[in-house]
Scaffold this motif. Structure first.
Motif, mmCIF file in Angstrom:
data_model
loop_
_atom_site.group_PDB
_atom_site.id
_atom_site.type_symbol
_atom_site.label_atom_id
_atom_site.label_comp_id
_atom_site.label_asym_id
_atom_site.label_seq_id
_atom_site.Cartn_x
_atom_site.Cartn_y
_atom_site.Cartn_z
ATOM 1 N N MET A 104 -1.579 11.334 4.996
ATOM 2 C CA MET A 104 -1.786 9.879 4.865
ATOM 3 C C MET A 104 -1.073 9.294 3.658
ATOM 4 S SD MET A 104 -5.824 9.401 5.472
ATOM 5 C CE MET A 104 -5.887 7.644 5.111
ATOM 6 N N THR A 105 -1.155 10.010 2.525
ATOM 7 C CA THR A 105 -0.609 9.459 1.274
ATOM 8 C C THR A 105 0.900 9.219 1.367
ATOM 9 O OG1 THR A 105 -0.659 11.722 0.499
ATOM 10 C CG2 THR A 105 -2.333 10.255 -0.377
ATOM 11 N N TYR B 173 0.956 5.850 3.171
ATOM 12 C CA TYR B 173 0.332 4.643 2.614
ATOM 13 C C TYR B 173 0.725 4.322 1.176
ATOM 14 C CZ TYR B 173 -3.963 6.758 0.388
ATOM 15 O OH TYR B 173 -4.853 7.431 -0.389
ATOM 16 N N ILE B 174 1.117 5.316 0.385
ATOM 17 C CA ILE B 174 1.486 4.964 -1.004
ATOM 18 C C ILE B 174 2.717 4.043 -1.026
ATOM 19 C CG2 ILE B 174 2.242 5.839 -3.263
ATOM 20 C CD1 ILE B 174 0.292 8.143 -2.947
ATOM 21 N N MET C 119 -9.898 7.937 4.782
ATOM 22 C CA MET C 119 -9.930 9.390 4.591
ATOM 23 C C MET C 119 -11.374 9.898 4.629
ATOM 24 S SD MET C 119 -8.013 11.293 1.466
ATOM 25 C CE MET C 119 -6.373 10.664 1.474
ATOM 26 N N PHE C 120 -12.305 9.081 4.123
ATOM 27 C CA PHE C 120 -13.717 9.472 4.123
ATOM 28 C C PHE C 120 -14.384 9.162 5.456
ATOM 29 C CE2 PHE C 120 -12.877 8.380 -0.418
ATOM 30 C CZ PHE C 120 -12.817 9.701 -0.844
ATOM 31 N N ILE D 53 -1.951 5.667 -7.894
ATOM 32 C CA ILE D 53 -2.793 5.769 -6.699
ATOM 33 C C ILE D 53 -3.379 7.179 -6.572
ATOM 34 C CG2 ILE D 53 -2.794 5.581 -4.171
ATOM 35 C CD1 ILE D 53 -0.702 3.294 -4.584
ATOM 36 N N THR E 272 -7.772 4.615 0.673
ATOM 37 C CA THR E 272 -8.374 5.955 0.718
ATOM 38 C C THR E 272 -9.631 5.989 1.590
ATOM 39 O OG1 THR E 272 -7.592 6.162 -1.551
ATOM 40 C CG2 THR E 272 -8.979 7.930 -0.771
ATOM 41 N N PHE F 109 7.658 13.251 -1.471
ATOM 42 C CA PHE F 109 6.768 13.186 -0.312
ATOM 43 C C PHE F 109 7.223 14.143 0.784
ATOM 44 C CE2 PHE F 109 5.549 8.612 -1.467
ATOM 45 C CZ PHE F 109 4.403 9.044 -2.102
ATOM 46 N N ALA G 11 -5.960 1.212 -4.071
ATOM 47 C CA ALA G 11 -6.111 2.666 -3.889
ATOM 48 C C ALA G 11 -7.390 2.978 -3.130
ATOM 49 C CB ALA G 11 -6.098 3.360 -5.241
ATOM 50 N N VAL G 12 -8.480 2.304 -3.498
ATOM 51 C CA VAL G 12 -9.762 2.580 -2.839
ATOM 52 C C VAL G 12 -9.698 2.167 -1.359
ATOM 53 C CG1 VAL G 12 -12.197 1.883 -2.765
ATOM 54 C CG2 VAL G 12 -11.131 2.456 -4.942
ATOM 55 N N VAL H 156 -6.400 7.473 -8.844
ATOM 56 C CA VAL H 156 -7.632 6.886 -8.296
ATOM 57 C C VAL H 156 -8.188 7.792 -7.185
ATOM 58 C CG1 VAL H 156 -8.626 4.881 -7.128
ATOM 59 C CG2 VAL H 156 -6.908 4.544 -8.892
#
Lengths: 163, 255
Positions: free
Chosen positions: A82-83, A86-87, A148-149, B211, A145, B82, A141-142, B214
């Protein structure tokens, strides 16, 4: 005209996402999804702020959440975590203008120590811009993320080729 | 005891190298730990690991023979990748699902880390367009956009050239200074010069460690999370110093 504004916002966000993503060397197959996610997230934030009365923090959180959801969906298509998706897609949403005002007001504050009225004005400007910039980055960021949870099993097996 | 089992020490050495490489190239901590443990599990070993910002400690355990292998490894400072994030993570799943031999795993790992990254000139162009788009997103007009494009090229080119020889923080200060100084040419024209100045340094913002920091904190890896955020904050301070130096020179035109 409104549609034009929204589309141009999405277009420039997509280019920004691709460019800032390129610094971090993503796999080539991920670029189109990074562009798509950057465009969707930024467009969503723009619409919420311009037409739904949202402020930047709330709109950023929702935009980031949508990018996070998209990255969990597209991640499986390109076998990327994912990162990776999405980053770069979040980077166009970094509140650069507030960060700039933070630096500018700090300098002006230091320059106007002997002028009480200006000093207070720049101090207020510094703190309000710092709080907004830091909160928006944290919420970005939250927000991204959170999926993911919500879908932990899928999020941890995006790079698995075997079904 | 399984005679075909890969030797504990060799698996341990590989995992130490794999884990430190993943941490070095900017992957969030929980993914690094998950992928490493997956490889250990594929060879029927148990692994425990502590990760810090500059080093990591791992113990590999064979529950049949009661043997342990310990390693303390330095984490190298590598450019963020990445591509490595995706491929190394996929490699851990492949090892787990297809029970790759250690030799095959090492070969695949070697290929992944030796693969060429995107050409710096191509990156330079893409980042130039990205920062120019940023300027448009912040309401800059076409003149500002053009100025930001060329400022970004100047700042990033300098960063790419200096990164090899100079201290990381100095590189950020100088790049931010040069990029914003070039963008200050917008003051000559009747244009959105504050937007041009504001966006000219944004290509330097360390978004990935910010990021990742966090994410690490949210997932309970507070130490590495704060370490990453501290690193990112220091870089932001450097960008601010570079930008502030330009603003000191041109502030009278901005008020």
């Amino acid at each position: 005209m409104i549609a034009m504004d929204i589309l141009s916002d999405a277009f420039f966000a997509a280019i920004a996402g691709i460019g800032f993503g390129a610094i971090s060397d993503p796999p080539l197959r991920a670029f189109r999804y990074i562009a798509l996610l950057a465009a969707t997230g930024h467009m969503c934030r723009y619409c919420l702020m311009a037409y739904a009365g949202f402020e930047i923090a709330g709109a950023s959180l929702i935009g980031a959440f949508i990018i996070g959801l998209g990255s969990i969906w597209f991640g499986k298509k390109v076998y990327s975590p994912m990162t990776v998706l999405y980053i770069p897609a979040l980077l166009p949403m970094i509140p650069g203008k507030f960060a700039y005002n933070m630096v500018f007001s700090l300098i002006m504050f230091l320059q106007s120590i002997d002028h009480p009225v200006e000093k207070v004005k720049y101090m207020e400007m510094f703190f309000s811009n710092t709080i907004i910039a830091a909160t928006v980055v944290f919420l970005l960021a939250v927000g991204a993320t959170l999926p993911m949870f919500l879908f932990p099993k899928r999020a941890t097996s995006l790079t698995r080729h075997k079904q | 005891m399984d005679k075909n089992k890969e030797p504990l020490v060799e698996v341990g050495e590989f995992i130490a190298e794999y884990t430190s490489h993943m941490m070095g190239c900017g992957i969030h901590t929980s993914r690094v730990i998950r992928s490493s443990k997956r490889i250990a599990e594929a060879y029927s070993y148990h692994m425990h690991i502590s990760v810090f910002q500059k080093s990591l400690i791992l113990t590999l355990h064979d529950s049949e023979t009661k043997e342990y292998h310990n390693a303390v490894v330095d984490i190298p400072a590598l450019p963020i990748s990445f591509e490595h994030n995706s491929e190394l993570s996929a490699l851990s799943w492949e090892t787990y699902d297809e029970r790759l031999s250690l030799k095959a795993l090492r070969e695949k790992y070697g290929k992944i880390i030796a693969a060429p990254s995107i050409h710096p000139l191509f990156v330079l162009l893409l980042v130039g367009f990205a920062n120019a788009s940023f300027c448009r997103l912040f309401g800059g007009d076409w003149i500002s956009t053009g100025i930001v494009f060329s400022s970004t090229l100047a700042g990033l080119y300098l960063k790419q050239r200096m990164s090899v020889h100079l201290n990381h923080y100095l590189v950020f200060i100088l790049s931010a200074f040069i990029a914003s100084l070039c963008a200050s040419t917008s003051l000559i024209f009747d244009t959105t010069s504050d937007t041009a100045l504001a966006t000219s340094v944004l290509f330097l913002v360390p978004g990935v460690p910010l990021i990742n920091g966090v994410i690490d904190i949210v997932e309970g890896h507070t130490l590495t999370g704060f370490a990453r955020l501290t690193q990112a904050s220091l870089l932001i301070v450097c960008i601010a110093i570079g930008l502030a130096s330009t603003l000191f020179l041109v502030k009278d035109s901005l008020i």
